[in-house]
Design a protein around this motif. Structure first.
Motif, PDB file in Angstrom:
ATOM      1  N   GLU A  65       8.442  -9.765 -10.544  1.00  5.72           N
ATOM      2  CA  GLU A  65       8.619 -10.259  -9.104  1.00  5.72           C
ATOM      3  C   GLU A  65       7.342 -10.010  -8.327  1.00  5.72           C
ATOM      4  O   GLU A  65       6.259  -9.586  -8.715  1.00  5.72           O
ATOM      5  CB  GLU A  65       9.704  -9.271  -8.632  1.00  5.72           C
ATOM      6  CG  GLU A  65       9.219  -7.799  -8.669  1.00  5.72           C
ATOM      7  CD  GLU A  65      10.364  -6.798  -8.071  1.00  5.72           C
ATOM      8  OE1 GLU A  65      11.514  -7.358  -8.034  1.00  5.72           O
ATOM      9  OE2 GLU A  65      10.067  -5.593  -7.941  1.00  5.72           O
ATOM     10  N   TYR A  66       7.300 -10.550  -7.051  1.00  5.19           N
ATOM     11  CA  TYR A  66       6.491 -10.497  -6.362  1.00  5.19           C
ATOM     12  C   TYR A  66       6.790  -9.395  -5.016  1.00  5.19           C
ATOM     13  O   TYR A  66       7.930  -9.376  -4.692  1.00  5.19           O
ATOM     14  CB  TYR A  66       6.302 -11.643  -5.364  1.00  5.19           C
ATOM     15  CG  TYR A  66       5.308 -12.726  -6.185  1.00  5.19           C
ATOM     16  CD1 TYR A  66       3.952 -12.732  -6.003  1.00  5.19           C
ATOM     17  CD2 TYR A  66       5.969 -13.715  -6.821  1.00  5.19           C
ATOM     18  CE1 TYR A  66       3.404 -13.649  -6.874  1.00  5.19           C
ATOM     19  CE2 TYR A  66       5.263 -14.844  -7.526  1.00  5.19           C
ATOM     20  CZ  TYR A  66       3.930 -14.634  -7.485  1.00  5.19           C
ATOM     21  OH  TYR A  66       3.113 -15.435  -8.317  1.00  5.19           O
ATOM     22  N   VAL A  67       5.951  -8.593  -4.620  1.00  5.79           N
ATOM     23  CA  VAL A  67       6.230  -7.504  -3.407  1.00  5.79           C
ATOM     24  C   VAL A  67       5.222  -7.683  -2.734  1.00  5.79           C
ATOM     25  O   VAL A  67       3.970  -7.568  -2.756  1.00  5.79           O
ATOM     26  CB  VAL A  67       6.042  -5.933  -4.336  1.00  5.79           C
ATOM     27  CG1 VAL A  67       6.234  -5.122  -3.109  1.00  5.79           C
ATOM     28  CG2 VAL A  67       7.334  -5.855  -5.253  1.00  5.79           C
ATOM     29  N   SER A  68       5.789  -7.689  -1.572  1.00  2.00           N
ATOM     30  CA  SER A  68       4.663  -7.839  -0.328  1.00  2.00           C
ATOM     31  C   SER A  68       4.787  -6.421   0.566  1.00  2.00           C
ATOM     32  O   SER A  68       5.445  -5.823   0.701  1.00  2.00           O
ATOM     33  CB  SER A  68       5.409  -8.965   1.101  1.00  2.00           C
ATOM     34  OG  SER A  68       5.396 -10.141   0.316  1.00  2.00           O
ATOM     35  N   GLN A  69       3.450  -6.588   1.123  1.00  2.00           N
ATOM     36  CA  GLN A  69       3.064  -5.286   1.935  1.00  2.00           C
ATOM     37  C   GLN A  69       2.325  -5.731   3.102  1.00  2.00           C
ATOM     38  O   GLN A  69       1.611  -6.774   3.170  1.00  2.00           O
ATOM     39  CB  GLN A  69       2.247  -4.127   1.102  1.00  2.00           C
ATOM     40  CG  GLN A  69       2.930  -3.759  -0.264  1.00  2.00           C
ATOM     41  CD  GLN A  69       3.987  -2.783   0.017  1.00  2.00           C
ATOM     42  OE1 GLN A  69       4.408  -2.595   1.144  1.00  2.00           O
ATOM     43  NE2 GLN A  69       4.898  -2.503  -0.962  1.00  2.00           N
ATOM     44  N   ILE A  70       2.338  -4.949   4.094  1.00  2.00           N
ATOM     45  CA  ILE A  70       1.707  -5.211   5.488  1.00  2.00           C
ATOM     46  C   ILE A  70       0.452  -4.728   5.689  1.00  2.00           C
ATOM     47  O   ILE A  70       0.080  -3.588   5.159  1.00  2.00           O
ATOM     48  CB  ILE A  70       2.548  -4.667   6.508  1.00  2.00           C
ATOM     49  CG1 ILE A  70       4.088  -5.464   6.433  1.00  2.00           C
ATOM     50  CG2 ILE A  70       2.104  -5.087   7.838  1.00  2.00           C
ATOM     51  CD1 ILE A  70       5.291  -5.096   7.354  1.00  2.00           C
ATOM     52  N   TRP A  71      -0.470  -5.634   6.013  1.00  2.00           N
ATOM     53  CA  TRP A  71      -1.661  -5.195   6.409  1.00  2.00           C
ATOM     54  C   TRP A  71      -2.162  -5.332   7.778  1.00  2.00           C
ATOM     55  O   TRP A  71      -1.645  -6.098   8.480  1.00  2.00           O
ATOM     56  CB  TRP A  71      -2.781  -5.911   5.375  1.00  2.00           C
ATOM     57  CG  TRP A  71      -2.630  -5.829   3.929  1.00  2.00           C
ATOM     58  CD1 TRP A  71      -1.884  -5.882   3.152  1.00  2.00           C
ATOM     59  CD2 TRP A  71      -3.770  -5.126   3.251  1.00  2.00           C
ATOM     60  NE1 TRP A  71      -1.872  -5.556   1.829  1.00  2.00           N
ATOM     61  CE2 TRP A  71      -3.400  -5.049   1.710  1.00  2.00           C
ATOM     62  CE3 TRP A  71      -5.184  -4.483   3.474  1.00  2.00           C
ATOM     63  CZ2 TRP A  71      -3.994  -4.405   0.898  1.00  2.00           C
ATOM     64  CZ3 TRP A  71      -5.631  -4.013   2.378  1.00  2.00           C
ATOM     65  CH2 TRP A  71      -5.418  -3.909   1.290  1.00  2.00           C
ATOM     66  N   LEU A  72      -3.266  -4.511   8.253  1.00  2.00           N
ATOM     67  CA  LEU A  72      -3.811  -4.670   9.441  1.00  2.00           C
ATOM     68  C   LEU A  72      -5.218  -4.832   9.526  1.00  2.00           C
ATOM     69  O   LEU A  72      -6.035  -4.144   8.950  1.00  2.00           O
ATOM     70  CB  LEU A  72      -3.340  -3.360  10.477  1.00  2.00           C
ATOM     71  CG  LEU A  72      -4.067  -3.330  11.875  1.00  2.00           C
ATOM     72  CD1 LEU A  72      -3.282  -4.202  12.604  1.00  2.00           C
ATOM     73  CD2 LEU A  72      -4.082  -1.671  12.146  1.00  2.00           C
ATOM     74  N   ALA A  73      -5.752  -6.062  10.204  1.00  2.00           N
ATOM     75  CA  ALA A  73      -7.222  -6.391  10.337  1.00  2.00           C
ATOM     76  C   ALA A  73      -7.682  -6.335  11.739  1.00  2.00           C
ATOM     77  O   ALA A  73      -6.906  -6.766  12.723  1.00  2.00           O
ATOM     78  CB  ALA A  73      -7.435  -7.229   9.522  1.00  2.00           C
ATOM     79  N   THR A  74      -8.939  -6.051  12.155  1.00  2.00           N
ATOM     80  CA  THR A  74      -9.586  -6.436  13.135  1.00  2.00           C
ATOM     81  C   THR A  74      -9.964  -7.814  13.410  1.00  2.00           C
ATOM     82  O   THR A  74     -10.337  -8.331  12.270  1.00  2.00           O
ATOM     83  CB  THR A  74     -10.871  -5.246  13.594  1.00  2.00           C
ATOM     84  OG1 THR A  74     -11.667  -5.652  12.441  1.00  2.00           O
ATOM     85  CG2 THR A  74     -10.313  -3.893  13.437  1.00  2.00           C
ATOM     86  N   THR A  75      -9.847  -8.330  14.298  1.00  2.00           N
ATOM     87  CA  THR A  75     -10.110  -9.903  14.380  1.00  2.00           C
ATOM     88  C   THR A  75     -11.668 -10.147  14.389  1.00  2.00           C
ATOM     89  O   THR A  75     -11.982 -11.343  14.445  1.00  2.00           O
ATOM     90  CB  THR A  75      -9.665 -10.530  15.926  1.00  2.00           C
ATOM     91  OG1 THR A  75     -10.183  -9.810  16.845  1.00  2.00           O
ATOM     92  CG2 THR A  75      -8.132 -10.332  15.757  1.00  2.00           C
ATOM     93  N   ASP A  76     -12.528  -9.099  14.327  1.00  2.00           N
ATOM     94  CA  ASP A  76     -13.823  -9.386  13.970  1.00  2.00           C
ATOM     95  C   ASP A  76     -14.107  -9.506  12.506  1.00  2.00           C
ATOM     96  O   ASP A  76     -15.218  -9.680  12.098  1.00  2.00           O
ATOM     97  CB  ASP A  76     -14.847  -8.456  14.815  1.00  2.00           C
ATOM     98  CG  ASP A  76     -14.404  -6.958  14.345  1.00  2.00           C
ATOM     99  OD1 ASP A  76     -13.826  -6.755  13.476  1.00  2.00           O
ATOM    100  OD2 ASP A  76     -15.172  -6.027  15.216  1.00  2.00           O
ATOM    101  N   GLY A  77     -12.989  -9.099  11.558  1.00  2.00           N
ATOM    102  CA  GLY A  77     -13.414  -9.052  10.310  1.00  2.00           C
ATOM    103  C   GLY A  77     -13.914  -7.757   9.678  1.00  2.00           C
ATOM    104  O   GLY A  77     -14.160  -7.848   8.553  1.00  2.00           O
TER     105      GLY A  77
END
Length: 377
Positions: A65-77
């Motif tokens: 199966e596929y399992v999704s997780q949540i990520w957080l990034a700054t908009t400057d990369g």
């Protein structure tokens, strides 16, 4: 494009696969399983971060199966941090209006999709709902105190009993489950519970909704049943949250959908089909929030617009659609009906969202081209 402060392109991640390097990289089922699909990108209210999800393949002796997780990034990369973990999916993250919280859906409790929220700075997630069927989509109220969500009707006790007994055959289009609109309070009561209020009932299934800017009403579109053949029955109504009274906005033979309130709350943007046949075109329309005849605009380039919101001054409506082999972002002036192309990308774009800011708006979207290297922008 001065009004666009941030534009973020999140490309599909190919887990180390270089595209276009010979026969070894010919598309195959094995390569498909290695694609890490990116979804649901949203820019924070201050424009400094973007939250999104990544789906990873899980291939073990007892799972595929596929399992999704949540990520957080700054908009400057410069920074990219994973927020959720575990063997259950967490997806569809959305910022609170003040940017302090992130709400999302997850199947971590009994494989049922429920609402959770956590601090944007990190920490443990707290459950908002504990439902028997499953939460679909949701939206924060403008003041951040409530979350409205849709949920399908739960199975009856008899259906649950039949499922456990493996007596689970079904007649097609019999006992169809309707989707209802609910709202829950972010703040728990003295017993640690979150109040849940049911907003819609009857012979209509909710397919989309949007809060009014003052938080006093919700516009939603609905169909007679979730059956695929009933899509032409899609109409628009507004519910007043204080009185729980529902007022029709559009009830025609066309299919109306894609609802967004204008910043002043006086207008509701949407799209409507030109026929009740499967092959149809759509036009953008603007409905008076108090009821009345809509403004109907000329067809767009592809006549398949996906409306994503208004600019914060209320002078333009943003939408995107296919153009030739790529995707273009447009705006339309409600006063004149003039359409302008904001930008064009020779790529397949999806999950485009807009975040209102004091000095303009920020956008995020997922894009992919066959020749594009695995990078995050």
């Amino acid at each position: 494009m001065r009004s666009i402060n941030i534009a973020i392109l999140i490309c599909s991640l190919f887990a180390g696969i270089a595209v276009g390097q010979g026969a070894a990289n010919t598309w195959s089922p094995e390569m498909q399983t290695k694609v890490k699909a990116v979804g649901s990108p949203r820019v924070s209210p201050d424009g400094g971060h973007v939250v999104y999800s990544i789906a990873n393949e899980v291939m073990t002796a007892d799972k595929s199966e596929y399992v999704s997780q949540i990520w957080l990034a700054t908009t400057d990369g410069k920074e990219n941090t994973q927020l959720t973990f575990g063997d259950k999916t967490s997806t569809n993250p959305k910022w609170s209006p003040d940017g302090r919280w992130i709400a999302f859906t997850s199947t971590r409790n009994k494989d049922k999709s429920n609402l959770y929220f956590l601090r944007a700075a990190g920490g443990e997630a707290e459950a908002l709902t504990d439902v028997k069927s499953g939460v679909a989509d949701f939206e924060w109220s403008p003041d951040g105190k409530w979350i409205a969500f849709t949920m399908t009707d739960a199975k009856t006790d008899e259906e649950e009993k039949n499922d456990k007994a493996r007596n689970d055959f079904r007649w097609v289009d019999e006992n169809i489950k309707m989707a209802r609109l609910y709202m829950t309070q972010l703040r728990a009561d003295e017993n640690g519970k979150h109040e849940v209020k049911k907003l819609t009932d009857g012979n209509r299934s909710v397919t989309g909704f949007n809060w009014s800017p003052d938080g006093r009403s919700i516009v939603f579109n609905h169909v007679s049943t979730p059956s695929p053949n009933d899509w032409p029955s899609s109409d628009i109504s507004v519910i007043d949250l204080a009185s729980n009274r529902t007022m029709p906005i559009a009830s025609t033979t066309a299919a109306e959908s894609a609802l967004q309130y204008s910043p002043d709350g006086k207008w509701i943007s949407g799209i409507a089909s030109d026929s009740s046949h499967w092959a149809q075109s759509y036009t953008i329309r603007v409905y008076p929030a108090s009821g009345g005849e809509p403004r109907v605009f000329e067809p767009s380039f592809d006549a398949q617009p996906s409306v994503i919101g208004w600019t914060n001054d209320g002078k333009k409506i943003l939408f995107f659609e296919a153009k030739r082999t790529g995707t273009a972002l447009y705006d339309i002036e409600p006063e004149t009906g003039k359409i302008h192309e904001v930008f064009y990308k020779d790529a397949a774009i999806s999950s485009m969202t807009v975040t209102q800011k004091k000095d303009g708006y920020a956008m995020a979207y997922v894009g992919q081209t066959p020749a594009e290297a695995p990078e995050v922008y």
